[in-house]
Write a protein that holds these residues in place. Structure first.
Motif, mmCIF file in Angstrom:
data_model
loop_
_atom_site.group_PDB
_atom_site.id
_atom_site.type_symbol
_atom_site.label_atom_id
_atom_site.label_comp_id
_atom_site.label_asym_id
_atom_site.label_seq_id
_atom_site.Cartn_x
_atom_site.Cartn_y
_atom_site.Cartn_z
ATOM 1 N N SER A 294 33.524 -54.022 -84.491
ATOM 2 C CA SER A 294 34.716 -54.403 -84.916
ATOM 3 C C SER A 294 35.917 -53.650 -84.951
ATOM 4 C CB SER A 294 34.409 -55.182 -86.425
ATOM 5 O OG SER A 294 34.083 -53.993 -87.333
ATOM 6 N N SER A 295 35.753 -52.323 -84.951
ATOM 7 C CA SER A 295 36.972 -51.419 -84.827
ATOM 8 C C SER A 295 37.088 -50.961 -83.696
ATOM 9 C CB SER A 295 36.647 -50.255 -86.145
ATOM 10 O OG SER A 295 35.715 -49.677 -85.704
ATOM 11 N N GLY B 36 28.636 -60.280 -90.161
ATOM 12 C CA GLY B 36 30.376 -59.932 -90.123
ATOM 13 C C GLY B 36 31.076 -61.282 -90.083
ATOM 14 N N ARG C 148 35.813 -59.022 -92.048
ATOM 15 C CA ARG C 148 35.241 -58.647 -93.225
ATOM 16 C C ARG C 148 33.838 -58.474 -93.138
ATOM 17 N NH1 ARG C 148 35.113 -62.957 -98.444
ATOM 18 N NH2 ARG C 148 33.893 -61.633 -99.728
ATOM 19 N N ALA C 149 33.177 -57.291 -93.494
ATOM 20 C CA ALA C 149 31.645 -57.058 -93.403
ATOM 21 C C ALA C 149 31.337 -57.767 -94.747
ATOM 22 C CB ALA C 149 31.485 -55.615 -93.748
ATOM 23 N N TYR D 105 22.668 -57.655 -89.840
ATOM 24 C CA TYR D 105 24.060 -57.338 -90.453
ATOM 25 C C TYR D 105 24.921 -58.722 -90.267
ATOM 26 C CZ TYR D 105 27.425 -55.661 -93.551
ATOM 27 O OH TYR D 105 28.341 -55.223 -94.417
ATOM 28 N N ASP E 237 30.439 -52.082 -88.216
ATOM 29 C CA ASP E 237 31.489 -51.419 -88.434
ATOM 30 C C ASP E 237 32.552 -50.717 -86.905
ATOM 31 O OD1 ASP E 237 31.739 -51.731 -91.007
ATOM 32 O OD2 ASP E 237 30.793 -49.732 -91.416
ATOM 33 N N ARG F 72 24.955 -52.275 -90.286
ATOM 34 C CA ARG F 72 26.398 -52.176 -90.818
ATOM 35 C C ARG F 72 27.098 -51.200 -89.782
ATOM 36 N NH1 ARG F 72 29.941 -52.891 -95.610
ATOM 37 N NH2 ARG F 72 31.719 -51.931 -94.867
ATOM 38 N N GLU F 73 26.328 -50.173 -89.621
ATOM 39 C CA GLU F 73 26.967 -49.170 -88.728
ATOM 40 C C GLU F 73 27.459 -49.907 -87.284
ATOM 41 O OE1 GLU F 73 24.972 -47.687 -92.078
ATOM 42 O OE2 GLU F 73 24.066 -48.900 -90.231
#
Length: 95
Positions: free
Chosen positions: A59-60, A4, A79-80, A2, A56, A52-53
């Motif tokens: 990045s957070s 980012g 931004r994903a 993924y 997410d 993606r998981e």
């Protein structure tokens, strides 16, 4: 895999130096594909994660915020982008 995107706004020379400091803080071999581009507004970093998981979550995370702060980077716009379908690199390519 993924992809980012992290956009850091500010003086590009200062941001590039901070990006180098951030890379030095990471364990060797941690990054699979990582690209840093200088722009008129600062720098943009394209970075891969397994999913993606994972993107997410990382990045957070407080870990990511600490890593960037310790390197002297401002908070980025995150931004994903999406699942990588294919890519081509020349044999032996390095940054």
């Amino acid at each position: 895999m993924y992809l980012g995107m992290y956009s850091f706004r500010g003086n590009p020379a200062e941001l590039l130096a901070a990006h180098d400091r951030m890379l030095a803080l990471l364990p060797a071999g941690q990054l699979e594909f990582h690209l840093c581009v200088q722009t008129d507004e600062g720098i943009v970093v394209l970075d891969t994660c397994p999913s993606r998981e994972v993107f997410d979550g990382f990045s957070s995370s407080a870990e990511f915020r600490k890593l960037t702060a310790d390197a002297g980077l401002p908070s980025p716009e995150i931004r994903a982008l999406g699942e990588i379908q294919s890519y081509v690199l020349p044999s032996g390519a390095t940054g």
